[in-house]
Every structure is written in C-alpha cells, then in structure tokens.
Design a protein around this motif. Sequence first.
Motif, short mmCIF file in Angstrom:
data_model
loop_
_atom_site.label_atom_id
_atom_site.label_comp_id
_atom_site.label_asym_id
_atom_site.label_seq_id
_atom_site.Cartn_x
_atom_site.Cartn_y
_atom_site.Cartn_z
N PRO A 105 0.83 -1.22 0.00
CA PRO A 105 0.00 0.00 0.00
C PRO A 105 0.86 1.26 0.00
O PRO A 105 1.99 1.26 0.51
N PRO A 106 0.36 2.34 -0.57
CA PRO A 106 1.12 3.59 -0.64
C PRO A 106 1.59 4.09 0.73
O PRO A 106 2.70 4.61 0.85
N TYR A 107 0.73 3.91 1.75
CA TYR A 107 1.09 4.43 3.07
C TYR A 107 2.19 3.61 3.74
O TYR A 107 2.76 4.03 4.75
N GLN A 108 2.52 2.45 3.19
CA GLN A 108 3.60 1.63 3.73
C GLN A 108 4.86 1.70 2.85
O GLN A 108 5.81 0.98 3.09
N PHE A 109 4.82 2.56 1.85
CA PHE A 109 5.93 2.60 0.91
C PHE A 109 6.51 4.01 0.83
O PHE A 109 5.78 4.99 0.64
N LEU A 133 5.10 -5.79 -5.53
CA LEU A 133 4.10 -6.75 -5.09
C LEU A 133 4.43 -7.28 -3.70
O LEU A 133 5.59 -7.41 -3.32
N THR A 134 3.37 -7.58 -2.98
CA THR A 134 3.54 -8.26 -1.69
C THR A 134 3.74 -9.75 -1.95
O THR A 134 3.65 -10.22 -3.09
N GLU A 135 3.98 -10.51 -0.89
CA GLU A 135 4.10 -11.96 -1.04
C GLU A 135 2.81 -12.55 -1.61
O GLU A 135 2.83 -13.42 -2.48
N ARG A 136 1.68 -12.04 -1.11
CA ARG A 136 0.39 -12.47 -1.67
C ARG A 136 0.30 -12.14 -3.15
O ARG A 136 -0.16 -12.95 -3.96
N GLY A 137 0.75 -10.95 -3.51
CA GLY A 137 0.70 -10.53 -4.90
C GLY A 137 1.55 -11.40 -5.80
O GLY A 137 1.16 -11.74 -6.92
N SER A 143 2.09 -1.59 -18.07
CA SER A 143 2.46 -0.30 -17.53
C SER A 143 3.91 -0.38 -17.04
O SER A 143 4.38 -1.46 -16.64
N THR A 144 4.60 0.74 -17.05
CA THR A 144 5.98 0.75 -16.58
C THR A 144 6.10 0.60 -15.07
O THR A 144 7.19 0.37 -14.54
N ALA A 145 4.98 0.71 -14.35
CA ALA A 145 5.02 0.57 -12.89
C ALA A 145 5.54 -0.81 -12.50
O ALA A 145 5.19 -1.82 -13.13
N LYS A 146 6.34 -0.85 -11.46
CA LYS A 146 6.97 -2.10 -11.05
C LYS A 146 5.94 -3.18 -10.73
O LYS A 146 6.13 -4.35 -11.06
N ARG A 147 4.84 -2.81 -10.07
CA ARG A 147 3.83 -3.80 -9.67
C ARG A 147 3.18 -4.46 -10.90
O ARG A 147 2.78 -5.63 -10.82
N CYS A 148 3.08 -3.73 -11.99
CA CYS A 148 2.54 -4.33 -13.22
C CYS A 148 3.57 -5.24 -13.88
O CYS A 148 3.26 -6.35 -14.32
N ARG A 149 4.80 -4.78 -13.94
CA ARG A 149 5.86 -5.58 -14.56
C ARG A 149 6.04 -6.91 -13.81
O ARG A 149 6.23 -7.96 -14.43
N GLN A 150 5.97 -6.84 -12.49
CA GLN A 150 6.11 -8.06 -11.69
C GLN A 150 4.91 -9.00 -11.90
O GLN A 150 5.06 -10.23 -11.84
N THR A 151 3.74 -8.43 -12.14
CA THR A 151 2.54 -9.25 -12.32
C THR A 151 2.62 -10.10 -13.58
O THR A 151 2.20 -11.27 -13.58
N VAL A 177 -7.64 -6.86 -7.60
CA VAL A 177 -6.23 -7.11 -7.92
C VAL A 177 -6.08 -8.51 -8.51
O VAL A 177 -6.71 -9.47 -8.07
N ALA A 178 -5.27 -8.60 -9.56
CA ALA A 178 -4.99 -9.84 -10.28
C ALA A 178 -6.21 -10.38 -11.03
O ALA A 178 -6.18 -11.50 -11.53
N GLY A 179 -7.27 -9.59 -11.13
CA GLY A 179 -8.41 -9.98 -11.93
C GLY A 179 -8.21 -9.54 -13.37
O GLY A 179 -7.46 -8.60 -13.64
N PHE A 180 -8.88 -10.23 -14.29
CA PHE A 180 -8.76 -9.82 -15.69
C PHE A 180 -10.06 -10.08 -16.44
O PHE A 180 -10.83 -10.99 -16.11
N SER A 181 -10.31 -9.23 -17.44
CA SER A 181 -11.46 -9.39 -18.32
C SER A 181 -10.97 -9.68 -19.74
O SER A 181 -10.02 -9.05 -20.22
N VAL A 182 -11.62 -10.65 -20.38
CA VAL A 182 -11.27 -11.03 -21.75
C VAL A 182 -12.34 -10.45 -22.67
O VAL A 182 -13.52 -10.80 -22.57
N LEU A 183 -11.92 -9.54 -23.54
CA LEU A 183 -12.83 -8.91 -24.48
C LEU A 183 -12.63 -9.57 -25.84
O LEU A 183 -11.60 -9.39 -26.49
#
Length: 308
Positions: free
Chosen positions: A155-159, A168-172, A194-202, A282-288
Amino acid sequence: MTVFAAGAVCWRVVDGKVKVLVIHRTAHRDVSLPKGKVDPGETLPQTAVREVVEETGLAVTLGVPLGMTNYTMPNGREKVVHYWAAEVTDAAVLASSFLPNGEVAALEWLPIRKALGALTYERDAEIVERFRMLVDEGVTRTFAVIALRHAKAVPPYQFDGPDASRHLTERGRGEAKSIVPALASFGPSRIISSTAKRCRQTVEPLSKTLHLDVKTTDAISQDAFESGDDGIREVVGKRIRKRITTVLCSHGPVLPEIVREVALATGTASRVSASRAGDLPVAGFSVLHLSVDRPGSGIIAIETHVPQ
C-alpha cells in the motif's frame, strides 16, 4: 455438492465449410462434446484446454464463451459444464497423438447441422446452436484484448518512494503465478505492461511461461492517466488493428478507460456495460473477444476471471 466441469466446441474450416468435433465415448456409448471435471486448484478455462487435449490430443486455445449447461447426474449431484469455442489449427490436427482408448473410441469432424443430429444430449446441441449463431453472424474467428489488473502491491502508506516503484507483496507474487494458467488458456501472443513495477512483476510469470517478451509503456500507467498524458487510445487502437490476442496489464483507475476505448474502437453499442468489465480486483482480468474478420462489429463477448 455441485460438480463443475468445462469443455469446448472445437471447430475448423475444411474445404471452405465450418466443421465441429464430436467424440464417441467408449463406456457411455454416446456422442458428445469434449469436456471434463475441474481438478483441484484449476480454473474453468484451464480445465477446458486440458480436457480437450486429454480426450482428443488436440492443443487449443479458447475463443468466445458459449455459456453453460447444468443437469443432474445419476448419483443425484448437479453438474455444471462451461463451454468455449476453440479453433483447431491444421498444425494441431497434424500434431494430435489421439488413439482410441477406454474413454474415447473415436473423433468425428461434422458439419454443424450433422453434428446437431449426431449429439446424444440436447444440452450439448444447445451449446453447438450458440456456436452456429457466431458462424451465421460471420464472427467465428476471434482474438481478444485481455485487460489485467496488477496483483496485490504494497500500500502507498507503507511505501517510501515513487508510486511507480511500489512492488508486489508476497500475496501478490502468489497471485501473479496463480493466474498464469487461466491467462495462457486464451493464447496471448503479446504482453504489454504499464511501466510501474507492480505491473511488470505481475506479468513476469506469464512472460516466462509463454516465452514472450513484455513491452512496457507509460501510455497505460496510472501516473500518465492521472496527469492526462496517457496514450490509451493509441495503444488500444494498435492492438485492434493487429488482431492478435494481447494482455494489457494496468491499474484499477485506468482499466475502465482501456475497456471503454476497446468498446469505442469496435463500435460496441452498450459501452456503459462494457466499461464495467474494467472494474477489477487485484490480479483480476477481463477477456474482451473481438472478431478477426469484422473487428468493427463490436465486442462479441466479455468474461471476467478473478484469482481463486
């Protein structure tokens, strides 16, 4: 307790005509569609792909969802079966190692009308009828834009640092691995993040599994979206022009706009309902699902999957 299963209407074009695959089952002495029960830990799309391979020897990826059937088994338990359309390539047919066995005695490719008459169960015929509607509308061959939200991040408040550097967290990290089989079931051939680290790790586990490089871009980042400098329309437009199945990994606030742009670019009538597909956990996806031959005919179907 309900038993869940999944399968597919496998199809191919032979001499200019669409044919579908039916299986002649050995013990049941019936004619049906390939399908089977969900194994522990599996997703429905993953089950559909696995069962097709096990029963027919054919490697497929999933296309448009065709709905589900439900019925009561002889033991009194309810069974719910989900189906997808699945185009079978010539290469997959040549690579098939099918031999008659204790479960499936034979495979048979039939024109749709003959398949409807050959199937033992009306519930299977109803699924093939839904597939025939796609054929009649000229939207049988499809590709997909898969809108994926990154997995659970710190979370932003912990970073302490830039938002784009949150990881990503361990859960992530567990979520990112767990969604790979379901994503892979739709056969993506491009991954954009996205260039964000959390997306790249996903998308890293998916990239490794499919041996696909990941293209990163600020165009679908949260920072660019919030500052009004995003390039969502350009990214979506290019993906639709390319007509290949692509994963777009982005952020909660951005995904509804990505889905909305897909709807706009394809002339989808109900853009409001389509945009709801971008409201993902989080970690959900839609297939169009979109038509290869008629990409301007709108979104053919939308399905949403969330981590188990």
